[in-house]
Design an enzyme around this catalytic site. Structure first.
Site, mmCIF file in Angstrom:
data_model
loop_
_atom_site.group_PDB
_atom_site.id
_atom_site.type_symbol
_atom_site.label_atom_id
_atom_site.label_comp_id
_atom_site.label_asym_id
_atom_site.label_seq_id
_atom_site.Cartn_x
_atom_site.Cartn_y
_atom_site.Cartn_z
ATOM 1 N N HIS A 1 0.836 -1.209 0.000
ATOM 2 C CA HIS A 1 0.000 0.000 0.000
ATOM 3 C C HIS A 1 0.873 1.263 0.000
ATOM 4 C CE1 HIS A 1 -3.409 -2.624 0.974
ATOM 5 N NE2 HIS A 1 -2.610 -3.182 1.870
ATOM 6 N N SER B 1 15.565 19.818 -15.224
ATOM 7 C CA SER B 1 14.389 20.632 -15.508
ATOM 8 C C SER B 1 14.775 21.852 -16.329
ATOM 9 C CB SER B 1 13.742 21.075 -14.189
ATOM 10 O OG SER B 1 12.762 22.057 -14.428
ATOM 11 N N LYS C 1 16.282 19.901 -10.057
ATOM 12 C CA LYS C 1 15.524 18.686 -10.346
ATOM 13 C C LYS C 1 16.237 17.805 -11.373
ATOM 14 C CE LYS C 1 10.974 18.943 -10.743
ATOM 15 N NZ LYS C 1 11.071 18.450 -12.100
ATOM 16 N N GLU D 1 9.457 7.499 -17.144
ATOM 17 C CA GLU D 1 8.127 8.032 -17.433
ATOM 18 C C GLU D 1 7.674 7.644 -18.832
ATOM 19 O OE1 GLU D 1 8.410 11.925 -14.473
ATOM 20 O OE2 GLU D 1 8.653 12.176 -16.635
#
Length: 372
Positions: free
Chosen positions: A106, A227, A233, A240
């Protein structure tokens, strides 16, 4: 209408297989006495010229056997890529076997596990995929040559000899079924959907594990980008994209299944849509497997961050198992372990910091060996 109807721009991917199949068909006609040896040699020579001059896009293709031959070759390539991926997973699991991190259910910390255990959990998925892929390859390895447009042929062609020349395992036994069968495409796409589902899950795990919030792994620069606006970042682009390609694969499979749904028997032009679908499928599967292999080969585990995420409360199940080994039913030890967790929280301690006397205050069946 001519532009809407054409498929040569896609079918040309199968030119080598079309030539191989055509030569095998000509040889079968020669062996049946329909073609002379001289005529066969002329045909074989002509196809040799066509093979060399294919860049002119002048050769007209008749779909059927070509697609099966081409797909068999492509799936064997994907099989090789998947085998390489499994070898990387096993190698990394062996090399990083001492690394510990939280295991999650979970998406919450559950129990300590080895990093190798996590890697091999996906190794088990991909091993199943490899076994399934071998079955898909077997299922497409049936030769339709000699089935004609619908009702077979009357020229006493030796279909078994054609199949042997082209490396097919079996013959398509019913000509009406053979000209309409696209199950081998559907099975490939279905396999691709299952495989990419597994890819999407490992990609998501690694997106999470490589985030600043977790920091368990660092992705190589080749598989991530900075980024455009926020220089601190590091975005997991490869992961992805793998996650996104999974959705694309599911869409291709569902789309072609609906194309075939409720078609009347034998050949219909709708089936031409399978060509673009299978070209997209094999490209997506091949490149995705290679990218995932590259990600796993080059990523760097961060052991300090992994171990710092471990916490004493994650040993609650082990504490329950300790009492089970002393003969206490698990339904009882589960509650005892929960009371120990509550006591540790109340005292502002880790479970591992509780004394034997404090544990015995919860249940007298704890003894000195609990610290072992």
């Amino acid at each position: 209408m001519e532009a809407y109807n054409e498929s040569l721009s896609l079918d040309k991917a199968f030119y080598a297989e079309d030539i191989d199949g055509s030569i095998a068909w000509a040889r079968a006609n020669k062996n049946a006495g329909i073609l002379t040896e001289k005529k066969f040699k002329e045909i074989e020579r002509g196809f040799g010229i066509v093979r060399k001059e294919w860049d002119s896009d002048s050769f007209q293709i008749k779909p059927g056997v070509d697609e099966r031959l081409w797909l068999r070759k492509k799936l064997h390539q994907i099989e090789d890529h998947l085998t390489s991926l499994l070898k990387v997973i096993v190698s990394r699991a062996e090399n990083d076997i001492d690394l510990l991190l939280p295991g999650y259910t979970h998406l919450q910390r559950a129990q300590p596990v080895r990093w190798s255990h996590w890697l091999l959990s996906y190794g088990a998925c991909f091993a199943r995929d490899l076994r399934a892929l071998k079955f898909v390859i077997q299922e497409l390895n049936y030769c339709p040559l000699g089935c004609g447009a619908l009702s077979g042929n009357v020229f006493n062609i030796d279909r078994r000899a054609i199949a042997d020349e082209l490396g097919f395992k079996e013959l398509c036994m019913n000509s009406m079924d053979a000209v309409s069968d696209r199950d081998f495409l559907l099975k490939t796409m279905g396999w691709g959907s299952d495989f990419m589902l597994h890819v999407s899950r490992i990609a998501e795990d690694l997106c999470i594990y490589s985030s600043q919030e977790f920091g368990f792994v660092k992705l190589a620069d080749a598989y991530s980008t900075g980024s455009s606006l926020m220089p601190q970042k590091k975005n997991p682009d490869a992961l992805e994209l793998l996650r996104g390609k999974s959705g694309t694969m599911h869409g291709i499979h569902s789309g072609f299944r609906m194309t075939l749904n409720a078609l009347p028997s034998t050949y219909n032009k709708d089936m031409q849509e399978g060509t673009s679908a299978i070209l997209s499928t094999t490209h997506l599967l091949s490149t995705s497997t290679l990218i995932l292999t590259g990600v796993l080969t080059t990523l760097t585990p961060l052991p300090t961050n992994m171990s710092s995420a471990l916490e004493p409360a994650m040993l609650a199940t082990e504490l329950a198992d300790y009492l089970v080994r002393k003969g206490v039913p698990f339904r009882e030890t589960h509650h005892i372990s929960g009371r120990v967790v509550a006591l540790a929280e109340k005292m502002g301690k880790g479970m591992d910091e509780l004394s034997v006397e404090e544990l015995q205050g919860v249940d007298g069946r704890f003894s000195e060996d609990v610290k072992g």
